[in-house]
Design a protein around this motif. Structure first.
Motif, PDB file in Angstrom:
ATOM      1  N   ARG A   1     -13.527 -12.962   5.288  1.00 50.36           N
ATOM      2  CA  ARG A   1     -14.939 -13.259   5.774  1.00 50.36           C
ATOM      3  C   ARG A   1     -15.680 -14.074   4.917  1.00 50.36           C
ATOM      4  O   ARG A   1     -16.321 -15.048   5.343  1.00 50.36           O
ATOM      5  CB  ARG A   1     -15.608 -12.000   6.439  1.00 50.36           C
TER       6      ARG A   1
ATOM      7  N   ARG B   1      -3.422 -14.939   7.134  1.00 53.24           N
ATOM      8  CA  ARG B   1      -4.561 -14.873   8.159  1.00 53.24           C
ATOM      9  C   ARG B   1      -5.672 -15.880   7.610  1.00 53.24           C
ATOM     10  O   ARG B   1      -5.669 -16.150   6.149  1.00 53.24           O
ATOM     11  CB  ARG B   1      -5.381 -13.463   7.991  1.00 53.24           C
TER      12      ARG B   1
ATOM     13  N   LEU C   1     -20.252 -17.592  10.848  1.00 53.66           N
ATOM     14  CA  LEU C   1     -18.917 -16.580  11.378  1.00 53.66           C
ATOM     15  C   LEU C   1     -18.891 -16.936  12.604  1.00 53.66           C
ATOM     16  O   LEU C   1     -18.102 -16.074  13.309  1.00 53.66           O
ATOM     17  CB  LEU C   1     -19.455 -15.194  10.827  1.00 53.66           C
TER      18      LEU C   1
ATOM     19  N   GLU D   1     -10.151  -8.038   4.814  1.00 58.43           N
ATOM     20  CA  GLU D   1     -10.875  -8.712   5.645  1.00 58.43           C
ATOM     21  C   GLU D   1     -12.279  -9.093   5.088  1.00 58.43           C
ATOM     22  O   GLU D   1     -12.861 -10.244   5.509  1.00 58.43           O
ATOM     23  CB  GLU D   1     -10.984  -7.810   6.827  1.00 58.43           C
TER      24      GLU D   1
ATOM     25  N   LYS E   1     -17.024 -18.501  14.691  1.00 60.30           N
ATOM     26  CA  LYS E   1     -15.806 -18.421  15.315  1.00 60.30           C
ATOM     27  C   LYS E   1     -14.922 -17.459  14.867  1.00 60.30           C
ATOM     28  O   LYS E   1     -13.519 -17.169  15.090  1.00 60.30           O
ATOM     29  CB  LYS E   1     -14.857 -19.610  15.360  1.00 60.30           C
ATOM     30  N   PHE E   2     -15.363 -16.825  13.803  1.00 55.79           N
ATOM     31  CA  PHE E   2     -14.216 -16.001  13.329  1.00 55.79           C
ATOM     32  C   PHE E   2     -13.557 -14.870  14.031  1.00 55.79           C
ATOM     33  O   PHE E   2     -12.547 -14.698  13.673  1.00 55.79           O
ATOM     34  CB  PHE E   2     -15.132 -15.230  11.851  1.00 55.79           C
ATOM     35  N   ASP E   3     -14.448 -14.119  14.540  1.00 56.66           N
ATOM     36  CA  ASP E   3     -13.815 -12.922  15.504  1.00 56.66           C
ATOM     37  C   ASP E   3     -12.845 -13.499  16.361  1.00 56.66           C
ATOM     38  O   ASP E   3     -11.833 -12.747  16.904  1.00 56.66           O
ATOM     39  CB  ASP E   3     -14.741 -12.213  16.078  1.00 56.66           C
ATOM     40  N   PHE E   4     -13.489 -14.714  17.271  1.00 55.77           N
ATOM     41  CA  PHE E   4     -12.514 -15.515  18.325  1.00 55.77           C
ATOM     42  C   PHE E   4     -11.092 -15.603  17.629  1.00 55.77           C
ATOM     43  O   PHE E   4      -9.951 -15.299  18.122  1.00 55.77           O
ATOM     44  CB  PHE E   4     -13.105 -16.835  18.713  1.00 55.77           C
ATOM     45  N   TRP E   5     -11.112 -16.302  16.368  1.00 56.38           N
ATOM     46  CA  TRP E   5      -9.916 -16.794  15.755  1.00 56.38           C
ATOM     47  C   TRP E   5      -9.001 -15.569  15.450  1.00 56.38           C
ATOM     48  O   TRP E   5      -7.718 -15.598  15.676  1.00 56.38           O
ATOM     49  CB  TRP E   5     -10.241 -17.899  14.513  1.00 56.38           C
ATOM     50  N   ALA E   6      -9.652 -14.416  14.631  1.00 52.33           N
ATOM     51  CA  ALA E   6      -9.006 -13.140  14.521  1.00 52.33           C
ATOM     52  C   ALA E   6      -8.145 -12.636  15.527  1.00 52.33           C
ATOM     53  O   ALA E   6      -7.177 -12.242  15.226  1.00 52.33           O
ATOM     54  CB  ALA E   6     -10.098 -12.367  13.519  1.00 52.33           C
ATOM     55  N   ALA E   7      -8.888 -12.513  16.468  1.00 48.74           N
ATOM     56  CA  ALA E   7      -8.235 -11.826  17.744  1.00 48.74           C
ATOM     57  C   ALA E   7      -6.874 -12.622  18.126  1.00 48.74           C
ATOM     58  O   ALA E   7      -5.950 -12.139  18.518  1.00 48.74           O
ATOM     59  CB  ALA E   7      -9.369 -11.790  18.846  1.00 48.74           C
TER      60      ALA E   7
END
Length: 195
Positions: A155, A41, A165, A151, A167-173
């Motif tokens: 992060r 990841r 952060l 995580e 784009k982090f959640d977009f990429w993580a999804a």
């Protein structure tokens, strides 16, 4: 690598030395282009691990391995799956046919493919990045590695690299979807914790 305990760093150094030995054994047995895939990841330490392995192989084998970063292959922020497919088609498959791999890096500024790259083999190849280990790529790999980190650690590393952060959640999804489908973790020869 992890900024954890000294023991953890020593373990990772020992693993890197062991992997380097395995790669050099493959060369001694006639494989002039052993392929190592390093996946995990975002923020799991892939680039750092790949650089340490490259340096170790250079020290041990006196020839610099080629490193390809998936970040240079992805077609933008939503290009994980396309980048993974592109890497197999334009890099791994030609090398398997003993042909020169020829591909274009992705320009994050221009949002399009840009500079052409080539690799004809003859030295070890390390491909590092999200999406590098799939069923299709595994069949061309000599060694496959999955890096694990919490995580929270991932992060923190993302912020150090990107400074935000956003784009982090977009990429993580996107990762969750990709890895649920590809089962990359279960394809790895080695699973290594980096935090």
């Amino acid at each position: 690598m992890s900024e954890g305990s000294d023991g953890n760093n020593i373990d990772q150094l020992a693993l890197i030395e062991k992997i380097s030995s395995q790669v050099l054994e493959l060369i001694d047995r006639g494989n002039q282009t052993p392929i190592v895939l390093i996946d995990g990841r975002a923020g799991s330490g892939k680039s750092t691990f790949a650089e340490a392995l490259q340096q170790q192989l250079f020290r041990d084998g006196e020839s610099a391995p080629r490193v390809i970063h998936m970040d240079n292959i992805f077609e933008g922020w939503d290009g994980l799956a396309l980048g993974s497919d592109y890497m197999v088609r334009f890099i791994l498959q030609p090398l398997a046919r003993q042909e020169t791999a020829s591909w274009q890096d992705w320009s994050w500024v221009k949002n399009q493919r840009s500079s052409w790259r080539e690799f004809s083999g003859g030295t070890p190849l390390i491909v590092e990045g999200c999406g590098s280990l799939t069923e299709r790529s595994k069949e061309h790999a000599d060694i496959s590695i999955w890096l694990e980190a919490s995580e929270e650690t991932r992060r923190e590393r993302w912020i150090q690299r990107e400074r935000h952060l956003e784009k982090f959640d977009f990429w993580a999804a996107q990762e969750l979807d990709f890895y649920a489908r590809e089962k990359s973790h279960s394809l790895a020869d080695l699973v290594i914790r980096t935090d």
